[in-house]
Design a protein around this motif. Structure first.
Motif, short mmCIF file in Angstrom:
data_model
loop_
_atom_site.label_atom_id
_atom_site.label_comp_id
_atom_site.label_asym_id
_atom_site.label_seq_id
_atom_site.Cartn_x
_atom_site.Cartn_y
_atom_site.Cartn_z
N ALA A 133 -10.37 63.06 -23.22
CA ALA A 133 -11.63 63.81 -23.31
C ALA A 133 -12.49 63.29 -24.46
O ALA A 133 -13.71 63.16 -24.31
CB ALA A 133 -11.34 65.29 -23.49
N LEU A 134 -11.88 62.98 -25.60
CA LEU A 134 -12.63 62.40 -26.72
C LEU A 134 -13.23 61.05 -26.34
O LEU A 134 -14.37 60.74 -26.70
CB LEU A 134 -11.73 62.23 -27.94
CG LEU A 134 -11.35 63.48 -28.71
CD1 LEU A 134 -10.34 63.14 -29.80
CD2 LEU A 134 -12.57 64.13 -29.31
N PHE A 135 -12.48 60.26 -25.60
CA PHE A 135 -12.98 58.96 -25.14
C PHE A 135 -14.18 59.14 -24.20
O PHE A 135 -15.18 58.44 -24.33
CB PHE A 135 -11.87 58.18 -24.44
CG PHE A 135 -12.37 56.99 -23.68
CD1 PHE A 135 -12.94 55.92 -24.34
CD2 PHE A 135 -12.27 56.95 -22.31
CE1 PHE A 135 -13.41 54.83 -23.63
CE2 PHE A 135 -12.73 55.87 -21.60
CZ PHE A 135 -13.30 54.80 -22.27
N ILE A 136 -14.10 60.07 -23.29
CA ILE A 136 -15.18 60.29 -22.33
C ILE A 136 -16.44 60.78 -23.04
O ILE A 136 -17.54 60.30 -22.78
CB ILE A 136 -14.73 61.26 -21.23
CG1 ILE A 136 -13.69 60.57 -20.35
CG2 ILE A 136 -15.92 61.73 -20.39
CD1 ILE A 136 -13.02 61.49 -19.35
N VAL A 137 -16.29 61.73 -23.95
CA VAL A 137 -17.44 62.26 -24.69
C VAL A 137 -18.10 61.15 -25.52
O VAL A 137 -19.33 61.01 -25.54
CB VAL A 137 -17.02 63.45 -25.58
CG1 VAL A 137 -18.10 63.80 -26.57
CG2 VAL A 137 -16.68 64.64 -24.72
N THR A 138 -17.29 60.35 -26.18
CA THR A 138 -17.83 59.26 -27.00
C THR A 138 -18.53 58.22 -26.14
O THR A 138 -19.61 57.74 -26.49
CB THR A 138 -16.71 58.61 -27.82
OG1 THR A 138 -16.05 59.62 -28.57
CG2 THR A 138 -17.25 57.57 -28.76
N GLY A 145 -8.26 59.65 -31.58
CA GLY A 145 -7.89 59.61 -30.16
C GLY A 145 -6.79 58.61 -29.88
O GLY A 145 -5.93 58.85 -29.04
N LEU A 146 -6.80 57.49 -30.57
CA LEU A 146 -5.75 56.50 -30.39
C LEU A 146 -4.40 57.06 -30.88
O LEU A 146 -3.38 56.87 -30.21
CB LEU A 146 -6.10 55.22 -31.14
CG LEU A 146 -5.29 53.99 -30.82
CD1 LEU A 146 -5.38 53.64 -29.35
CD2 LEU A 146 -5.77 52.83 -31.65
#
Length: 91
Positions: free
Chosen positions: A7-12, A45-46
Motif C-alpha cells: 500500500a505504501l508503494f502504491i501511494v508513493t 516499506g522495504l
C-alpha cells in the motif's frame, strides 16, 4: 505487514506519477511530496516487506516480492533522478 508495504508503494507511486503529470505551482505545500514519500516510506516499506518473508524463501508470497521490488525501484529512481537528472539534464 507485506500488504502495508505494498500500500505504501502504491501511494508513493501514484503521488510520483501525479506530480510529474500535473506539476504543482511554486510554493505549493505538496510540491515536493513525492521526494518526501520516497525518502521516508521506501526504506520503511522495504523493511516491512522483508519482515513478511516466510522461513522458506521459495514460498515467498507475490505481495512480498512486488513490494520489495517496487520500493527498491523507487529508491533507484530517486538516486538516478538526483544524479543524472541534475548533472546531465539540469533538472
Amino acid at each position: 505487514m507485506a500488504y502495508l508495504s505494498l500500500a505504501l508503494f502504491i501511494v508513493t507511486s501514484v503521488t510520483l506519477v501525479y506530480s510529474f503529470l500535473f506539476p504543482f505551482e511554486a510554493g505549493h505545500p505538496l510540491q515536493g511530496s513525492w521526494f518526501f514519500l520516497i525518502m521516508i516510506t521506501s526504506p520503511i516499506g522495504l523493511l516491512l516487506a522483508l519482515t513478511g518473508l516466510p522461513k522458506e524463501p521459495k514460498k515467498a508470497p507475490m505481495v512480498v516480492v512486488w513490494a520489495s521490488i517496487g520500493h527498491g525501484l523507487l529508491m533507484l529512481f530517486l538516486v538516478l533522478y538526483m544524479t543524472l537528472g541534475y548533472l546531465i539534464f539540469g533538472v
